[in-house]
Design a protein around this motif. Structure first.
Motif, PDB file in Angstrom:
ATOM      1  N   ILE A 183     -21.016  84.940  66.989  1.00 33.74           N
ATOM      2  CA  ILE A 183     -22.197  85.794  66.850  1.00 33.74           C
ATOM      3  C   ILE A 183     -23.457  84.950  66.682  1.00 33.74           C
ATOM      4  O   ILE A 183     -24.495  85.216  67.303  1.00 33.74           O
ATOM      5  CB  ILE A 183     -22.023  86.751  65.650  1.00 33.74           C
ATOM      6  N   LYS A 184     -23.383  83.907  65.857  1.00 34.71           N
ATOM      7  CA  LYS A 184     -24.550  83.048  65.620  1.00 34.71           C
ATOM      8  C   LYS A 184     -25.004  82.326  66.881  1.00 34.71           C
ATOM      9  O   LYS A 184     -26.200  82.155  67.118  1.00 34.71           O
ATOM     10  CB  LYS A 184     -24.237  82.042  64.515  1.00 34.71           C
ATOM     11  N   ILE A 185     -24.047  81.900  67.723  1.00 35.00           N
ATOM     12  CA  ILE A 185     -24.411  81.233  68.978  1.00 35.00           C
ATOM     13  C   ILE A 185     -25.081  82.230  69.915  1.00 35.00           C
ATOM     14  O   ILE A 185     -26.107  81.925  70.548  1.00 35.00           O
ATOM     15  CB  ILE A 185     -23.170  80.594  69.636  1.00 35.00           C
ATOM     16  N   PHE A 186     -24.531  83.436  70.013  1.00 34.00           N
ATOM     17  CA  PHE A 186     -25.122  84.462  70.862  1.00 34.00           C
ATOM     18  C   PHE A 186     -26.546  84.797  70.421  1.00 34.00           C
ATOM     19  O   PHE A 186     -27.419  85.056  71.249  1.00 34.00           O
ATOM     20  CB  PHE A 186     -24.258  85.729  70.849  1.00 34.00           C
ATOM     21  N   GLN A 187     -26.780  84.789  69.136  1.00 31.37           N
ATOM     22  CA  GLN A 187     -28.090  85.184  68.614  1.00 31.37           C
ATOM     23  C   GLN A 187     -29.036  84.009  68.418  1.00 31.37           C
ATOM     24  O   GLN A 187     -30.131  84.163  67.883  1.00 31.37           O
ATOM     25  CB  GLN A 187     -27.905  85.936  67.295  1.00 31.37           C
ATOM     26  N   GLY A 188     -28.616  82.810  68.875  1.00 35.87           N
ATOM     27  CA  GLY A 188     -29.490  81.648  68.847  1.00 35.87           C
ATOM     28  C   GLY A 188     -29.651  80.998  67.495  1.00 35.87           C
ATOM     29  O   GLY A 188     -30.541  80.167  67.296  1.00 35.87           O
ATOM     30  N   GLU A 189     -28.784  81.320  66.539  1.00 29.86           N
ATOM     31  CA  GLU A 189     -28.876  80.729  65.207  1.00 29.86           C
ATOM     32  C   GLU A 189     -28.065  79.446  65.084  1.00 29.86           C
ATOM     33  O   GLU A 189     -28.193  78.719  64.093  1.00 29.86           O
ATOM     34  CB  GLU A 189     -28.386  81.739  64.161  1.00 29.86           C
ATOM     35  N   LYS A 190     -27.240  79.172  66.092  1.00 30.36           N
ATOM     36  CA  LYS A 190     -26.376  78.002  66.062  1.00 30.36           C
ATOM     37  C   LYS A 190     -26.157  77.525  67.490  1.00 30.36           C
ATOM     38  O   LYS A 190     -26.092  78.332  68.416  1.00 30.36           O
ATOM     39  CB  LYS A 190     -25.031  78.366  65.401  1.00 30.36           C
ATOM     40  N   HIS A 229     -46.143  69.783  76.186  1.00 30.61           N
ATOM     41  CA  HIS A 229     -47.605  69.824  76.271  1.00 30.61           C
ATOM     42  C   HIS A 229     -48.167  71.243  76.180  1.00 30.61           C
ATOM     43  O   HIS A 229     -49.328  71.418  75.789  1.00 30.61           O
ATOM     44  CB  HIS A 229     -48.088  69.182  77.574  1.00 30.61           C
ATOM     45  N   TYR A 230     -47.357  72.243  76.569  1.00 32.17           N
ATOM     46  CA  TYR A 230     -47.875  73.611  76.586  1.00 32.17           C
ATOM     47  C   TYR A 230     -47.494  74.348  75.304  1.00 32.17           C
ATOM     48  O   TYR A 230     -46.357  74.234  74.829  1.00 32.17           O
ATOM     49  CB  TYR A 230     -47.334  74.368  77.806  1.00 32.17           C
ATOM     50  N   ASN A 231     -48.426  75.101  74.778  1.00 30.44           N
ATOM     51  CA  ASN A 231     -48.202  75.881  73.564  1.00 30.44           C
ATOM     52  C   ASN A 231     -47.671  77.265  73.946  1.00 30.44           C
ATOM     53  O   ASN A 231     -48.446  78.150  74.331  1.00 30.44           O
ATOM     54  CB  ASN A 231     -49.494  76.003  72.760  1.00 30.44           C
ATOM     55  N   TRP A 232     -46.379  77.471  73.816  1.00 31.07           N
ATOM     56  CA  TRP A 232     -45.767  78.722  74.242  1.00 31.07           C
ATOM     57  C   TRP A 232     -46.151  79.896  73.349  1.00 31.07           C
ATOM     58  O   TRP A 232     -45.951  81.062  73.735  1.00 31.07           O
ATOM     59  CB  TRP A 232     -44.244  78.559  74.310  1.00 31.07           C
ATOM     60  N   GLN A 233     -46.712  79.628  72.190  1.00 33.08           N
ATOM     61  CA  GLN A 233     -47.185  80.719  71.333  1.00 33.08           C
ATOM     62  C   GLN A 233     -48.350  81.458  71.968  1.00 33.08           C
ATOM     63  O   GLN A 233     -48.644  82.604  71.609  1.00 33.08           O
ATOM     64  CB  GLN A 233     -47.590  80.181  69.964  1.00 33.08           C
ATOM     65  N   TYR A 278     -36.627  85.507  72.100  1.00 36.16           N
ATOM     66  CA  TYR A 278     -36.727  84.043  72.195  1.00 36.16           C
ATOM     67  C   TYR A 278     -37.853  83.484  71.345  1.00 36.16           C
ATOM     68  O   TYR A 278     -38.053  82.269  71.330  1.00 36.16           O
ATOM     69  CB  TYR A 278     -36.907  83.622  73.663  1.00 36.16           C
ATOM     70  N   GLN A 279     -38.579  84.337  70.646  1.00 33.47           N
ATOM     71  CA  GLN A 279     -39.652  83.881  69.777  1.00 33.47           C
ATOM     72  C   GLN A 279     -39.107  83.618  68.374  1.00 33.47           C
ATOM     73  O   GLN A 279     -39.476  84.270  67.392  1.00 33.47           O
ATOM     74  CB  GLN A 279     -40.775  84.921  69.725  1.00 33.47           C
ATOM     75  N   ARG A 280     -38.220  82.649  68.303  1.00 32.03           N
ATOM     76  CA  ARG A 280     -37.639  82.264  67.019  1.00 32.03           C
ATOM     77  C   ARG A 280     -37.398  80.769  67.029  1.00 32.03           C
ATOM     78  O   ARG A 280     -37.220  80.161  68.077  1.00 32.03           O
ATOM     79  CB  ARG A 280     -36.336  83.026  66.765  1.00 32.03           C
ATOM     80  N   GLY A 281     -37.396  80.172  65.857  1.00 33.26           N
ATOM     81  CA  GLY A 281     -37.206  78.731  65.770  1.00 33.26           C
ATOM     82  C   GLY A 281     -38.415  77.971  66.283  1.00 33.26           C
ATOM     83  O   GLY A 281     -39.547  78.480  66.282  1.00 33.26           O
ATOM     84  N   ASP A 282     -38.200  76.760  66.722  1.00 27.65           N
ATOM     85  CA  ASP A 282     -39.255  75.874  67.207  1.00 27.65           C
ATOM     86  C   ASP A 282     -39.925  76.468  68.442  1.00 27.65           C
ATOM     87  O   ASP A 282     -39.294  76.650  69.478  1.00 27.65           O
ATOM     88  CB  ASP A 282     -38.651  74.502  67.535  1.00 27.65           C
ATOM     89  N   SER A 283     -41.218  76.763  68.357  1.00 28.22           N
ATOM     90  CA  SER A 283     -41.927  77.394  69.480  1.00 28.22           C
ATOM     91  C   SER A 283     -41.996  76.490  70.699  1.00 28.22           C
ATOM     92  O   SER A 283     -42.193  76.980  71.820  1.00 28.22           O
ATOM     93  CB  SER A 283     -43.339  77.805  69.052  1.00 28.22           C
ATOM     94  N   ALA A 284     -41.840  75.180  70.517  1.00 23.10           N
ATOM     95  CA  ALA A 284     -41.843  74.263  71.652  1.00 23.10           C
ATOM     96  C   ALA A 284     -40.675  74.538  72.595  1.00 23.10           C
ATOM     97  O   ALA A 284     -40.710  74.148  73.765  1.00 23.10           O
ATOM     98  CB  ALA A 284     -41.785  72.815  71.171  1.00 23.10           C
ATOM     99  N   GLY A 334     -38.983  64.358  77.793  1.00 25.75           N
ATOM    100  CA  GLY A 334     -39.290  65.735  77.442  1.00 25.75           C
ATOM    101  C   GLY A 334     -38.775  66.135  76.071  1.00 25.75           C
ATOM    102  O   GLY A 334     -38.132  65.345  75.366  1.00 25.75           O
ATOM    103  N   VAL A 335     -39.070  67.400  75.699  1.00 28.41           N
ATOM    104  CA  VAL A 335     -38.523  67.941  74.456  1.00 28.41           C
ATOM    105  C   VAL A 335     -37.192  68.638  74.708  1.00 28.41           C
ATOM    106  O   VAL A 335     -36.365  68.755  73.805  1.00 28.41           O
ATOM    107  CB  VAL A 335     -39.510  68.921  73.783  1.00 28.41           C
ATOM    108  N   ALA A 336     -36.971  69.110  75.956  1.00 26.29           N
ATOM    109  CA  ALA A 336     -35.711  69.758  76.311  1.00 26.29           C
ATOM    110  C   ALA A 336     -35.632  69.902  77.821  1.00 26.29           C
ATOM    111  O   ALA A 336     -36.662  70.025  78.499  1.00 26.29           O
ATOM    112  CB  ALA A 336     -35.588  71.126  75.650  1.00 26.29           C
TER     113      ALA A 336
END
Length: 409
Positions: free
Chosen positions: A42-49, A223-227, A236-242, A75-77
């Motif tokens: 569940i945590k992987i599906f919901q992006g918590e892990k 380089h781009y601010n996704w916020q 997808y607006q959770r965790g590191d915004s980068a 890059g960052v990812a």
């Protein structure tokens, strides 16, 4: 301790945890993944892990390749996909919507141009400009402009976008700057240095390098601010915004569209990538010598190669690229038949591919740019006699002999 380009790539797998002490990341072909604790699933599906839940959404072999490409591009990812076109499609389908405006180089690859036609049918507005001058990009700006897309070196006539100044323009106007780095590769050029937001590579070409695997990658440079981007889904607006942008690209491209890179292909690409620098040094050396040879040959009336001083963007290429790449295009002199020329080649292979260890040749107007039509080809500077060459690592003496023979009347 920071190490050199090749050392970093060569040893990247074993710097991570690898099963059984293997030097290369093993090929993971399993589609399902089992969980003793359902809460982990569940945590992987919901992006918590982090982890793996289903083969369409990734596997450990792909992750190892993504880390390798990310190290190359700084890059960052990075997210990998089944082909270079899948990577391009994932970016645009994931991020943009009807009534968004995108500015693109007029000299883009034929299949990318075709995809932009599809994107237009979905309601995105595309404006093509001569991106060799930043003024043309600036003049095309609209209130709804979201992004600028360019290639480092255009295929087949080798125009070079005004990369540095377009990067400044995008930063000033908060635009996503998308740079296709395929023809230079991360060894010759890192697009993050010109403030690219997203870097696309067709891994099939120089990075894999041996014509035995399809793949593509998207790297977020940070380089781009996704916020500030209005089209990031709430999930997808959770965790590191980068990581918001690359997460959405991965979810929509691999999970929803299904453009997943196979583990077998990822392994081949990862092994091929280890010799990228060695191959590119040889390829670029061969290409420059061939370009000089063609310039002096009476059987060739025009040569397109950034390494030549006469090239319109030679000074720019010399300043920002490590070398000038492996793609040359030539226009044959009047009286020479392009089909006869190609038939006379013995070492050089007639093929639509590029970035191989072998030298390849193709008549451009009749094949990869035929669908564009004569008017669009003319606007891109593609003459009917144009032959595109992807230079390989053969002994230069053998290539010179082969071309000299084929150019004989």
């Amino acid at each position: 301790m920071k190490q050199g380009f090749t050392t970093t790539i060569l040893h990247s797998d074993r710097r991570q945890t690898i099963e059984h002490g293997a030097v290369h990341k093993p090929v993971h072909i399993s589609v399902p993944y089992a969980f003793e604790d359902p809460e982990d699933l569940i945590k992987i599906f919901q992006g918590e892990k982090s982890g793996y839940v289903y083969g369409r959404q990734g596997n450990p072999t792909n992750s190892a390749l993504e880390a390798k490409i990310n190290a190359m591009e700084g890059g960052v990812a990075t997210a990998c996909f089944s082909t270079g076109m899948a990577a391009i499609s994932a970016v645009f389908l994931a991020l943009f919507r009807a009534n968004d405006h995108i500015i693109a180089s007029a000299y883009i690859f034929g299949n990318t141009n075709s995809f932009f036609g599809t994107l237009s049918a979905f309601g995105c507005e595309i404006t093509f400009v001569d991106a060799t001058q930043v003024e043309n990009v600036e003049a095309a700006l609209r209130p709804n402009t979201r992004a600028v897309f360019v290639e480092t070196i255009a295929n087949p006539c080798t125009q070079i976008a005004d990369l540095e100044k377009i990067g400044e323009l995008c930063a000033t106007n908060n635009l996503i700057y998308i740079v296709d780095n395929t023809l230079t590769s991360p060894y010759l050029f890192q697009a993050s240095t010109v403030k690219a937001s997203l870097i696309i590579n067709s891994l099939t070409k120089y990075i894999a390098g041996h014509g035995n695997a399809l793949g593509g990658a998207v790297t977020d440079t940070g380089h781009y601010n996704w916020q500030t981007f209005p089209h990031i889904y709430e999930n997808y607006q959770r965790g590191d915004s980068a990581l918001w942008g690359i997460t959405q690209i991965r979810k929509k491209g691999a999970r929803d569209i299904g453009a997943t890179l196979s583990a077998e292909a990822a392994h081949r690409i990862a092994v091929g990538a280890e010799t990228l620098a060695l191959r590119m040094n040889r390829i670029c050396g061969n290409a420059l010598e061939l370009a000089v040879f063609f310039t002096a040959h009476p059987g060739v009336q025009k040569v397109y190669y950034p390494g030549l001083v006469a090239h319109a963007q030679h000074k720019l290429a010399k300043r920002i690229f490590k070398s000038y790449g492996g793609l040359i295009s030539i226009e044959l002199a009047e009286g020479l038949n392009k089909i006869d020329f190609l038939k006379k080649l013995n070492t050089v292979i007639c093929s639509s591919h590029l970035g191989d260890t072998r030298t390849l040749a193709i008549p451009v107007a009749d094949t990869i740019y035929w669908e564009m039509g004569a008017e669009r080809r003319q606007s891109m500077g593609i003459n009917d006699s144009l032959i595109r060459l992807s230079v390989g690592i053969e002994d230069i003496e053998d290539l010179l002999k082969d071309f000299n023979h084929a150019l004989m009347v």
